[in-house]
Design an enzyme around this catalytic site. Sequence first.
Site, mmCIF file in Angstrom:
data_model
loop_
_atom_site.group_PDB
_atom_site.id
_atom_site.type_symbol
_atom_site.label_atom_id
_atom_site.label_comp_id
_atom_site.label_asym_id
_atom_site.label_seq_id
_atom_site.Cartn_x
_atom_site.Cartn_y
_atom_site.Cartn_z
ATOM 1 N N ASP A 32 0.846 -1.195 0.000
ATOM 2 C CA ASP A 32 0.000 0.000 0.000
ATOM 3 C C ASP A 32 0.879 1.241 0.000
ATOM 4 O O ASP A 32 2.103 1.150 -0.054
ATOM 5 C CB ASP A 32 -0.947 0.008 1.217
ATOM 6 C CG ASP A 32 -2.282 0.697 0.909
ATOM 7 O OD1 ASP A 32 -2.248 1.837 0.413
ATOM 8 O OD2 ASP A 32 -3.339 0.100 1.167
ATOM 9 N N GLY A 77 -5.102 -1.959 -5.155
ATOM 10 C CA GLY A 77 -4.496 -0.644 -4.994
ATOM 11 C C GLY A 77 -4.714 0.234 -6.213
ATOM 12 O O GLY A 77 -4.415 -0.169 -7.334
ATOM 13 N N TYR A 140 -10.467 8.593 -14.242
ATOM 14 C CA TYR A 140 -10.483 7.391 -13.395
ATOM 15 C C TYR A 140 -11.142 6.237 -14.143
ATOM 16 O O TYR A 140 -10.581 5.141 -14.251
ATOM 17 C CB TYR A 140 -11.226 7.667 -12.082
ATOM 18 C CG TYR A 140 -11.553 6.404 -11.325
ATOM 19 C CD1 TYR A 140 -10.565 5.695 -10.658
ATOM 20 C CD2 TYR A 140 -12.851 5.896 -11.300
ATOM 21 C CE1 TYR A 140 -10.848 4.516 -9.984
ATOM 22 C CE2 TYR A 140 -13.153 4.731 -10.624
ATOM 23 C CZ TYR A 140 -12.143 4.044 -9.972
ATOM 24 O OH TYR A 140 -12.435 2.869 -9.316
ATOM 25 N N ASN A 170 -21.471 0.155 -6.203
ATOM 26 C CA ASN A 170 -21.374 0.995 -4.994
ATOM 27 C C ASN A 170 -21.148 0.118 -3.766
ATOM 28 O O ASN A 170 -22.103 -0.363 -3.157
ATOM 29 C CB ASN A 170 -22.637 1.848 -4.836
ATOM 30 C CG ASN A 170 -22.655 3.015 -5.798
ATOM 31 O OD1 ASN A 170 -22.752 2.823 -7.011
ATOM 32 N ND2 ASN A 170 -22.534 4.218 -5.275
ATOM 33 N N LYS A 179 -11.842 6.965 3.901
ATOM 34 C CA LYS A 179 -12.113 7.503 2.567
ATOM 35 C C LYS A 179 -12.736 8.898 2.576
ATOM 36 O O LYS A 179 -12.854 9.534 1.528
ATOM 37 C CB LYS A 179 -13.018 6.538 1.790
ATOM 38 C CG LYS A 179 -12.355 5.196 1.492
ATOM 39 C CD LYS A 179 -13.266 4.262 0.712
ATOM 40 C CE LYS A 179 -13.519 4.768 -0.688
ATOM 41 N NZ LYS A 179 -14.328 3.835 -1.486
ATOM 42 N N HIS A 188 -21.897 7.778 5.705
ATOM 43 C CA HIS A 188 -22.235 9.177 5.986
ATOM 44 C C HIS A 188 -23.576 9.298 6.709
ATOM 45 O O HIS A 188 -23.716 10.112 7.632
ATOM 46 C CB HIS A 188 -22.244 9.990 4.691
ATOM 47 C CG HIS A 188 -20.880 10.190 4.111
ATOM 48 N ND1 HIS A 188 -19.869 10.827 4.794
ATOM 49 C CD2 HIS A 188 -20.338 9.820 2.923
ATOM 50 C CE1 HIS A 188 -18.773 10.859 4.051
ATOM 51 N NE2 HIS A 188 -19.033 10.245 2.907
ATOM 52 N N TRP A 205 -34.842 15.497 -8.969
ATOM 53 C CA TRP A 205 -34.311 16.206 -10.138
ATOM 54 C C TRP A 205 -34.399 15.290 -11.352
ATOM 55 O O TRP A 205 -34.296 14.064 -11.232
ATOM 56 C CB TRP A 205 -32.850 16.632 -9.908
ATOM 57 C CG TRP A 205 -32.273 17.367 -11.086
ATOM 58 C CD1 TRP A 205 -32.558 18.644 -11.474
ATOM 59 C CD2 TRP A 205 -31.346 16.848 -12.042
ATOM 60 N NE1 TRP A 205 -31.856 18.960 -12.614
ATOM 61 C CE2 TRP A 205 -31.097 17.875 -12.981
ATOM 62 C CE3 TRP A 205 -30.699 15.622 -12.197
ATOM 63 C CZ2 TRP A 205 -30.233 17.711 -14.065
ATOM 64 C CZ3 TRP A 205 -29.836 15.458 -13.270
ATOM 65 C CH2 TRP A 205 -29.612 16.497 -14.187
ATOM 66 N N ARG A 215 -29.036 3.178 -6.938
ATOM 67 C CA ARG A 215 -27.725 2.605 -7.220
ATOM 68 C C ARG A 215 -27.761 1.106 -6.930
ATOM 69 O O ARG A 215 -28.597 0.619 -6.176
ATOM 70 C CB ARG A 215 -26.655 3.221 -6.315
ATOM 71 C CG ARG A 215 -26.345 4.678 -6.567
ATOM 72 C CD ARG A 215 -25.379 4.828 -7.730
ATOM 73 N NE ARG A 215 -24.870 6.194 -7.814
ATOM 74 C CZ ARG A 215 -25.524 7.210 -8.331
ATOM 75 N NH1 ARG A 215 -26.741 7.015 -8.816
ATOM 76 N NH2 ARG A 215 -24.995 8.413 -8.383
ATOM 77 N N TYR A 294 -24.527 13.396 -13.230
ATOM 78 C CA TYR A 294 -24.896 12.496 -12.140
ATOM 79 C C TYR A 294 -25.628 11.277 -12.672
ATOM 80 O O TYR A 294 -26.545 11.399 -13.480
ATOM 81 C CB TYR A 294 -25.794 13.255 -11.153
ATOM 82 C CG TYR A 294 -26.110 12.537 -9.882
ATOM 83 C CD1 TYR A 294 -25.197 12.493 -8.840
ATOM 84 C CD2 TYR A 294 -27.338 11.906 -9.706
ATOM 85 C CE1 TYR A 294 -25.492 11.847 -7.650
ATOM 86 C CE2 TYR A 294 -27.653 11.262 -8.523
ATOM 87 C CZ TYR A 294 -26.723 11.240 -7.494
ATOM 88 O OH TYR A 294 -27.026 10.602 -6.322
#
Length: 333
Positions: A32, A77, A140, A170, A179, A188, A205, A215, A294
């Site tokens: 790592d 990694g 990414y 996810n 993270k 969260h 939206w 998700r 999004y």
Amino acid sequence: MTIVVTGAAGFIGSNLVKGLNQRGITDIIAVDNLSNGDKFHNLVDCEISHYLDKHEFLHLLLDGEYEGELSAILHQGACSDTMNHDGKYMMDNNYQYTLALFDYCQHEEIQFLYASSAATYGKGTVFKEERQHEGPLNVYGYSKFLFDQVLRQRIKEGLSAQAVGFRYFNVYGPREQHKGRMASVAFHHFNQYREHGKVKLFGGWDGWENGMQSRDFVSVEDVVKVNLFFLDNPGKSGIYNLGSGRSQPFNDVAEATVNACRRHEGKPALTLAEMIQQGIVEYIDFPDALKGKYQSFTQADIAKLREAGYAEAMLSVAEGVDRYVDWLIGRQG
């Protein structure tokens, strides 16, 4: 024989180390970058035989230090921050490093399992491991997509050892606390509820009602099980979606997290409607900065994974989040 886990102090990597330990495997080289020093906490309750910085490991590996000693490299990694726009860093870290490990494993006939990503699909609406459905939106995703393309070509040419890429959707679960903003919604929500007694979700939206953007949420427990399944089946190679196979709204995550916390408080479960009525679930305006960028829906097509022989049921959000909250409270009290 020794197993190497890269990204071993990270979220998925440390869970893989723990999963190997639970099989009695401790001859593990953990690789790592501990520039983020707090990540070491993820390995405190794990058993490894050695630790190396990622650059030192690659240098030693290519110099022949481990010739004949390794049975597998589980390569987790990478830079997983989708908001990092440093293309050179991303390509060096995610593409070139992966390619070097892969080439070594092919030459030495070592199993190679690596982390790809659902980011390879971009804004697509079909999440199937086929080129026509892929179109990464950031560097990414492109770094992951590019190596997947290399693997596809090498499979056509013929592999000398197993190579498997997992397109993680996810993922949530234990050992992700380092993270920060990139941690899961469940993490969260847990912290919001414990600190403020309520959780916040994006409002509606683009045709989606409040909190109904969805998700494919997959527990890291299932991610570990799938990795170990392929480790046990070295004859299977390819690129596989690794999600639950079902899409669930963010409302489900909020409801599951709050009710798991309430269970620990000795309080009865609430419906989502009751949480909204009591102000426990609060909707905030959808950010202008995310409009047009999004993904409002993802759902892994896991038919290919099932065809490969992986038959275990995947945890639902309610099941997985409940177990995750138990773990978080066990750690935090």
